[in-house]
Design an enzyme around this catalytic site. Structure first.
Site, short mmCIF file in Angstrom:
data_model
loop_
_atom_site.label_atom_id
_atom_site.label_comp_id
_atom_site.label_asym_id
_atom_site.label_seq_id
_atom_site.Cartn_x
_atom_site.Cartn_y
_atom_site.Cartn_z
N THR A 41 37.22 -9.42 33.36
CA THR A 41 37.55 -8.10 33.15
C THR A 41 37.56 -7.23 34.53
OG1 THR A 41 36.08 -8.31 31.11
CG2 THR A 41 36.38 -5.92 32.02
N CYS A 42 36.51 -7.58 35.23
CA CYS A 42 36.57 -6.75 36.55
C CYS A 42 37.72 -6.50 37.40
CB CYS A 42 35.56 -7.52 37.57
SG CYS A 42 35.57 -6.98 39.25
N ARG A 269 29.99 -2.32 25.90
CA ARG A 269 30.57 -3.34 25.73
C ARG A 269 29.60 -4.56 25.16
NH1 ARG A 269 35.25 -3.82 28.41
NH2 ARG A 269 35.00 -6.06 28.85
N ALA A 317 29.66 -6.15 38.05
CA ALA A 317 30.12 -7.22 38.82
C ALA A 317 29.13 -7.72 39.70
CB ALA A 317 31.57 -6.85 39.17
N HIS A 441 27.07 11.34 64.29
CA HIS A 441 27.37 12.91 64.01
C HIS A 441 28.81 13.25 64.29
CE1 HIS A 441 26.89 17.16 63.64
NE2 HIS A 441 27.44 17.28 64.62
P1 FAD Z 1 33.89 -11.25 32.54
O1 FAD Z 1 34.50 -10.22 33.63
O2 FAD Z 1 34.09 -10.28 31.11
O3 FAD Z 1 34.83 -12.36 32.52
C1 FAD Z 1 34.58 -13.16 31.37
C2 FAD Z 1 35.62 -14.36 31.68
O4 FAD Z 1 35.54 -15.37 30.39
C3 FAD Z 1 37.21 -13.74 31.14
O5 FAD Z 1 37.89 -13.81 31.87
C4 FAD Z 1 37.49 -14.27 29.91
O6 FAD Z 1 38.87 -14.60 29.62
C5 FAD Z 1 36.74 -15.40 29.68
N1 FAD Z 1 36.31 -16.23 28.60
C6 FAD Z 1 35.58 -15.74 27.61
N2 FAD Z 1 35.50 -16.37 26.62
C7 FAD Z 1 36.06 -17.72 26.99
C8 FAD Z 1 36.14 -18.88 26.37
N3 FAD Z 1 35.59 -19.32 25.29
N4 FAD Z 1 37.01 -19.95 27.14
C9 FAD Z 1 37.65 -19.73 28.30
N5 FAD Z 1 37.27 -18.48 28.94
C10 FAD Z 1 36.68 -17.55 28.32
N6 FAD Z 1 31.53 -3.05 37.03
C11 FAD Z 1 31.11 -2.83 38.53
O7 FAD Z 1 30.15 -3.40 39.32
N7 FAD Z 1 31.90 -1.54 39.16
C12 FAD Z 1 32.72 -1.16 38.63
O8 FAD Z 1 33.15 -0.10 39.13
C13 FAD Z 1 33.18 -1.67 37.30
N8 FAD Z 1 33.98 -0.69 36.64
C14 FAD Z 1 34.48 -1.09 35.42
C15 FAD Z 1 35.53 -0.36 34.87
C16 FAD Z 1 35.75 -0.52 33.40
C17 FAD Z 1 37.00 0.18 32.73
C18 FAD Z 1 35.40 -1.68 32.79
C19 FAD Z 1 35.73 -2.16 31.36
C20 FAD Z 1 34.27 -2.52 33.67
C21 FAD Z 1 33.76 -2.25 34.63
N9 FAD Z 1 32.67 -2.80 35.27
C22 FAD Z 1 32.22 -2.76 36.61
C23 FAD Z 1 31.99 -4.01 34.90
C24 FAD Z 1 32.61 -5.38 35.03
O9 FAD Z 1 33.80 -5.48 34.82
C25 FAD Z 1 31.51 -6.47 34.50
O10 FAD Z 1 30.17 -6.31 34.52
C26 FAD Z 1 32.33 -7.81 34.94
O11 FAD Z 1 33.43 -8.20 34.79
C27 FAD Z 1 31.39 -9.01 34.29
O12 FAD Z 1 31.68 -10.18 34.65
P2 FAD Z 1 31.41 -11.62 33.68
O13 FAD Z 1 32.00 -12.65 34.63
O14 FAD Z 1 30.15 -11.41 33.47
O15 FAD Z 1 32.40 -11.34 32.66
#
Ligand code: FAD
Length: 462
Positions: A41-42, A269, A317, A441
């Protein structure tokens, strides 16, 4: 055929890829299963594309304000196609960089949807039939935009964050349901690029959880920028009627309707735990779908960990990165220190930016702390005046022993300014430790130095 690795990771977002990189750096053989592109997502639908659009908005704002500096420019025009193209180039470059890093560390990336086959045996089946077995298993499947009940996303009139990031035309009137971090970033962006924005928030204030004084400044600046903020309202539903959408609200006990062209739903989310083979796996999941973990990110099945948005911790993230490191250290038997979620850094990239770490003033007082608070405003800061961005403040909260508990910033480049505040809070630095340090400064960072110095009972500029 089953292929064995020290570690199998399901999901290649910040949680999953950080675990893969850190685990491989420690010598583990790693398999990473991702159904889309690594980065999650990030990189593809969150932090990076959203910040690129906010940067476009800032450039537009700067050009519009150029006259104040004696710089004459014609009325600027905006081609969002160019910004989206630029956004995609940045995302592609970063994705390529990540892929190179992963292959450089010999991480085996399996493309396809995976599901847990047998949690106890740490096995995952990829949709092409490949079965992977790990000495340990990390679940990092992330999260997806939550739909508002009765207002399903259609990608045209009712948008999730994913849809907003791809908009090439600006809706004339937008309602944003939810005034949290992402809702306020979108409100700021859409207002800058020319939409008439209304933020609908059920709580008494936008940015719930943010220090009251900070949230009030954001609200005031939004008002000045003609962003309408309606708090304490309950959204009851919405009907699409041709080109417009009618949003039904309860406000001050009355039923009212708001006519807009587009609705953006930004109400949080939901964790991606369905359809991943977790049902009946023995891995405990709470009523909201989050995987239950302990301080070392261990689930209820031995050797299975979960990190990132799929667990009920701040959905950020950098928190996912930190949780991945904790999980790997636990796998290596290093007994990692659990993350203190009350002291993680937060950044909100709306205009004005917000950044903070540690409890708000109200939370520190409610916890029975005998606190002292120092507030300094950017209006008195030379660099902020030079930049013509003198709205906002820095608030430093310390306890009666002088230990810094919280740092809250609203104003120019707040997200970049939080670094020293984050270190102060997490190092449990005292006012005396910090007040002797010198700030260059003229910088925006001087305001943090001033705020700390004032807590010694003497100050320079305030
Ligand atoms: P994700 O990034 O959601 O990754 C999960 C991955 O798993 C995905 O690639 C998905 O395709 C894969 N997946 C899922 N199920 C399966 C499966 N069964 N088999 C194979 N692959 C699978 N955070 C910040 O820190 N700073 C910010 O400025 C910020 N801005 C944001 C802005 C928006 C608009 C959004 C929506 C989010 C933002 N975030 C921000 C939050 C951040 O994006 C998330 O906290 C972060 O991406 C979480 O990481 P993750 O690895 O847990 O999950």
């Amino acid at each position: 055929m089953t292929t064995r690795f020290d570690l199998v990771i399901l999901g290649g977002g910040p949680g999953g890829y950080a675990a893969a990189l850190y685990g491989a750096a420690a010598g583990l053989s790693v398999a990473l299963v991702e159904e889309l592109r690594v980065g999650g997502t990030c990189l593809h639908r969150g932090c990076i594309p959203a910040k690129e659009l906010l940067q476009t908005a800032e450039v537009l704002r700067t050009v519009k304000g150029a006259k104040a500096f004696g710089v004459a420019v014609g009325g600027p025009t905006l081609d969002l196609n160019v910004s989206i193209e630029r956004q995609q180039k940045i995302v592609d470059r970063l994705t390529k960089g990540l892929e190179t890093l992963l292959s450089g560390r010999s991480v085996n990336v399996f493309s396809g949807r995976g599901e847990v086959l047998d949690a106890g045996a740490h096995t995952v089946r990829v949709d092409d039939g490949t079965v992977l077995e790990g000495g340990s298993l990390i679940i990092a499947t992330g999260s997806s935009p939550r739909e508002f009940p009765g207002i399903p996303f259609d990608g045209v009139k009712v948008l999730s964050s994913d849809h907003v990031l791809g908009l090439t035309t600006v809706p004339a009137r937008t309602a944003i349901i939810g005034g949290g971090a992402i809702g306020c970033e979108f409100a700021s962006y859409l207002a800058d690029v020319g939409s008439s924005v209304t933020v609908l928030e059920s709580m008494p204030s936008i940015l719930p959880g943010v220090d009251t004084e900070v949230a009030e400044i954001v609200g005031r600046m939004f008002k000045r920028r003609r962003i309408t903020v309606r708090t304490g309202v309950t959204v009851e539903g919405a009907e699409v009627d041709g080109d417009s959408v009618s949003v039904r609200l309860t406000e001050d006990n009355a039923q009212v309707a708001l006519e807009v062209d587009t609705v953006v739903v930004s109400i949080g989310r939901a964790p991606n735990t369905a359809g991943c083979g977790l049902e009946d796996s023995g891995i405990e999941i709470d009523a909201k779908g989050f995987i239950q973990v302990d301080g070392e990110m261990r689930t209820t099945v031995a050797g299975v960990y979960a990190v990132g948005d799929v667990v009920a911790t701040p959905q950020l993230a950098h928190v996912a990165f930190a949780e991945a490191i904790v999980a790997i250290k636990s796998i290596l038997g290093e007994s990692p220190r659990p993350i203190d979620y009350n002291r993680v850094p937060w950044g909100i990239y709306c205009h004005p930016e917000v950044a903070f770490c540690g409890p708000t003033e109200a939370a520190a007082r409610a916890a029975g702390q005998d606190v002292v608070v120092s507030v300094h405003r950017f209006a008195g800061n030379a660099r902020a005046q030079i930049m013509d961005q003198a709205d906002g403040l820095v608030k430093v909260i310390a306890n009666s022993d002088g230990i810094i508990l919280g740092v809250h910033i609203v104003g120019p480049m707040a997200t970049e300014l939080l670094g020293p505040g984050y270190l102060a809070v997490n190092w449990e630095a005292t006012v005396d430790d910090l007040s002797i340090l010198i700030q260059p400064h003229p910088t925006l960072g001087e305001l943090f130095g001033e705020s700390v110095l004032a807590l010694t009972g003497r100050s320079l500029h305030a």
